[in-house]
Design an enzyme around this catalytic site. Structure first.
Site, short mmCIF file in Angstrom:
data_model
loop_
_atom_site.label_atom_id
_atom_site.label_comp_id
_atom_site.label_asym_id
_atom_site.label_seq_id
_atom_site.Cartn_x
_atom_site.Cartn_y
_atom_site.Cartn_z
N GLY A 240 -34.97 -5.04 -3.31
CA GLY A 240 -34.09 -5.43 -4.41
C GLY A 240 -32.86 -4.58 -4.61
N PRO A 275 -37.20 -3.66 1.44
CG PRO A 275 -35.85 -1.98 2.33
CD PRO A 275 -37.28 -2.39 2.18
NE ARG A 277 -29.18 -8.74 -2.60
CZ ARG A 277 -28.93 -10.05 -2.76
NH1 ARG A 277 -27.79 -10.54 -2.32
NH2 ARG A 277 -29.80 -10.84 -3.35
NE ARG A 313 -25.98 -13.58 -1.96
CZ ARG A 313 -25.10 -12.93 -2.69
NH1 ARG A 313 -23.85 -12.86 -2.29
NH2 ARG A 313 -25.45 -12.33 -3.79
CE1 TYR A 317 -29.40 -16.83 -6.33
CE2 TYR A 317 -28.29 -16.06 -4.36
CZ TYR A 317 -29.42 -16.53 -4.98
OH TYR A 317 -30.57 -16.68 -4.26
CB CYS A 344 -19.33 -34.63 -0.14
SG CYS A 344 -18.47 -35.13 1.35
CD GLU A 345 -23.07 -31.48 -3.73
OE1 GLU A 345 -22.95 -31.29 -4.96
OE2 GLU A 345 -23.86 -32.29 -3.25
CE1 TYR A 373 -32.87 -13.13 0.49
CE2 TYR A 373 -31.44 -11.27 0.02
CZ TYR A 373 -32.70 -11.80 0.15
OH TYR A 373 -33.80 -11.02 -0.04
C1 LIG Z 1 -41.49 -9.92 -2.63
C2 LIG Z 1 -40.12 -9.58 -2.19
N1 LIG Z 1 -39.93 -8.45 -1.51
C3 LIG Z 1 -38.71 -8.07 -1.07
C4 LIG Z 1 -37.59 -8.85 -1.32
C5 LIG Z 1 -36.27 -8.38 -0.80
O1 LIG Z 1 -35.31 -8.22 -1.77
P1 LIG Z 1 -33.89 -7.67 -1.38
O2 LIG Z 1 -33.38 -8.51 -0.26
O3 LIG Z 1 -33.09 -7.83 -2.61
O4 LIG Z 1 -34.05 -6.25 -0.99
C6 LIG Z 1 -37.73 -10.03 -2.05
C7 LIG Z 1 -36.56 -10.86 -2.39
O5 LIG Z 1 -36.24 -11.09 -3.51
C8 LIG Z 1 -39.03 -10.42 -2.48
O6 LIG Z 1 -39.22 -11.54 -3.16
#
Ligand SMILES: Cc1ncc(COP(=O)(O)O)c(C=O)c1O
Length: 418
Positions: A240, A275, A277, A313, A317, A344-345, A373
Site C-alpha cells: 500500500g 508491496p 505499486r 487509473r 480514481y 467511446c466514453e 495498475y
Molecule cells: C492484500 C493486498 N496486498 C497487497 C496489495 C498491494 O498494494 P500496493 O500495490 O498498493 O502496494 C494489495 C492491493 O491493494 C492487496 O489487496
C-alpha cells in the site's frame, strides 16, 4: 526509470522513445529493469533487522512474467489473489514457500490448486473460507494447510475510497472481535496450522500514521496469541505504500521499514510485506501517439492512440499521471488541452486542461509512472487490442515481454451458435 530530454528528444534509460515506438508500435508499455532492481534493493535494505524479512511482491500491480521473474531472482516471494496470479508466480519461478494467497473470494478450485502447490500460507479473510480450506486440506489425507488470519484492524488509510481496505465497513479481512473465536476453531481443526497474522489497509497511502496504528494493533494481537502459546512465525504488514504521481510526498522505503520494525519490536517473528505499486509504478511509462488534434468552440482535444482500456487509473480514481511530449516543440504555442483516448466514453480522459506546447498529429507522448495498475487493469473494451510491453535491461537493450494482441487473440475462445 530515467526519463530525460537529450537534444529535445525524450529518452528512457538512455533509449530514444521515438525509436522504441517505431520498433514496437504504440500504445506501448516500457519498463526499466534497473529501476525495478534498485527499488527492490532499497526496500530490502530498509526492512533488514534483527529478525528475517520476506518481501512478497503483490502480483496484481503488474503481473507480467518478466516483472515477477525480476523480483523472484532477487529473492522475493509473491502475494497472489487468484489462481491465475498463483499460476503466473509459479511460472515466473517464485519459490512456493514464498507465496502467500490473499483475497476474499477464493474458490474451492483455487484452494485446491494452492494446497497442491504447497504455498507458504493462505491469508484467510472469513470464517466460511476457513472452513472450506480446512475441509479441502482434510481431503488431502493428513495435510495441514498453513494459514494466517488477515485481520481488519479498522484503520483509515487516508487514501482514495476505492482503494481503502482497512476500515471495518469494507469487505476485507476478519473483524477484530471475531478473531478469538476463530482461533479456538483453528486450534480444534487438525487440518489447519496457524502460522501468522496479516493486515493490508489500502493502497497509495502517503502517511506513516495509518501504518503505525495498524502495525501496533496487529503486533499487539500477535503478542497475546504468542503469550497463549500459539507458535506464530510471521506478521505480514501488507503493502500500500504510495508513490509520487504529481505532488504527493509518500514516506520513503526507509521510513516505512523503520515504522514496521519499530512496531515489531522484540517479537521473534519474520517481518513480511506485500508491496506492489511502490516497486513498479515509477519503473513504467505508457507511450502513445497523437492521432488528431481537435478544436471545438470550448476546448482543444489531443486524441491519442492509448485509451482507458490501456490505463484506467485516471478514469477510475481521478489519478494524475504526468504527460510529457517526446519531442520538445520550442516554438509551438503553449495552451490548455485535454488529452483523451479513442474509447467511446466521455470519461476516457488522461488529463484535463493541462498546459503543454500544442502537439501535432503523429507526435508521441509519454505517460509517466504507469508501471503499476496500468497494463494489469487493461481490457479489450471497444474490442481494442491490448498494448505490447517491453523491458529495458541493464545493458540498455529493449526486450519485448508481451506481444501486442492480434485480431485473432481478440476472438479466441468465442463461438458461433451451431
Ligand atoms: C492484500 C493486498 N496486498 C497487497 C496489495 C498491494 O498494494 P500496493 O500495490 O498498493 O502496494 C494489495 C492491493 O491493494 C492487496 O489487496
Amino acid at each position: 526509470m530515467t526519463v530525460t530530454y537529450r537534444s529535445g528528444l525524450l529518452h528512457l534509460d538512455n533509449l530514444p522513445i521515438d525509436a522504441l515506438a517505431d520498433q514496437f508500435g504504440t500504445p506501448l508499455y516500457a519498463y526499466s529493469k534497473p529501476t525495478l532492481i534498485e527499488s527492490a534493493r532499497t526496500l530490502d535494505a530498509a526492512l533488514t533487522g534483527h529478525t528475517p524479512h520476506l518481501i512478497c511482491y503483490a502480483v496484481k500491480a503488474n503481473p507480467n512474467l518478466a516483472i515477477i521473474q525480476t523480483f523472484a531472482q532477487l529473492g522475493f516471494g509473491a502475494d497472489v489473489t487468484s489462481g491465475g496470479e498463483l499460476f503466473r508466480a509459479i511460472q515466473a519461478g517464485v519459490p512456493l514457500d514464498r507465496i502467500v494467497y490473499s483475497g476474499v473470494g477464493k474458490t474451492s478450485g483455487e484452494i485446491n490448486q494452492a494446497i497442491e502447490a504447497q504455498i507458504k500460507a493462505f491469508h484467510v479473510e472469513s470464517e466460511a473460507e476457513l472452513h472450506l480450506i480446512a475441509s479441502i486440506a482434510h481431503f488431502f489425507a493428513g495435510s495441514k494447510a498453513p494459514i494466517a488470519l488477515r485481520v481488519n484492524v479498522d484503520v483509515d488509510p487516508h487514501t482514495h475510497p476505492n482503494i481503502s481496505t482497512g476500515k471495518q465497513e469494507t469487505k476485507f479481512g476478519i473483524a477484530w472481535e471475531s478473531v478469538p473465536a476463530l482461533i479456538q476453531q483453528i486450534k480444534q481443526t487438525p487440518s489447519l496450522r496457524l502460522i501468522g497474522l496479516s493486515v493490508h489497509i489500502g493502497s497509495q497511502i502517503t502517511e506513516l500514521q495509518p501504518y503505525r496504528e495498524a502495525a501496533d494493533r496487529i503486533v499487539g494481537m500477535a503478542r497475546i496469541l504468542m503469550g497463549e502459546g500459539l507458535p506464530l512465525e510471521y506478521i505480514d504488514f501488507g503493502g500500500g505504500l504510495g508513490v509520487r504521481y504529481s505532488d504527493e510526498s509518500p514516506p520513503t522505503f526507509a521510513e516505512w521499514g523503520r515504522t514496521l520494525r519499530d512496531a515489531l519490536g522484540d517479537l521473534p517473528l519474520t517481518l513480511v510485506v506485500e508491496p506492489g505499486r511502490s516497486l513498479v509504478a515509477s519503473a513504467g511509462v505508457l507511450i502513445t501517439r497523437v492521432l488528431y488534434v481537435k478544436q471545438t468552440p470550448t476546448k482543444t482535444f489531443v486524441i491519442v492512440d492509448a485509451g482507458m482500456n490501456d490505463l484506467i487509473r485516471p478514469m477510475l480514481y481521478g489519478a494524475h499521471h504526468p504527460i510529457w511530449p517526446v519531442t520538445q516543440r520550442e516554438n509551438a504555442p503553449k495552451m490548455a488541452v485535454d488529452i483523451v483516448g479513442p474509447v467511446c466514453e466521455t470519461t476516457d480522459i488522461f488529463a484535463s486542461q493541462i498546459q503543454m506546447p500544442l502537439p501535432e498529429s503523429g507526435d508521441l507522448l509519454a505517460i509517466l509512472h504507469a508501471g503499476a495498475y496500468g497494463s494489469s487493469m487493461a481490457s479489450n473494451y471497444n474490442s481494442r487490442l491490448r498494448a505490447a510491453e517491453i523491458m529495458i535491461d541493464q545493458a540498455g537493450t529493449a526486450h519485448i515481454i508481451r506481444q501486442r494482441e492480434t485480431l485473432d487473440d481478440l476472438i479466441r475462445g468465442e463461438h458461433f451458435l451451431p
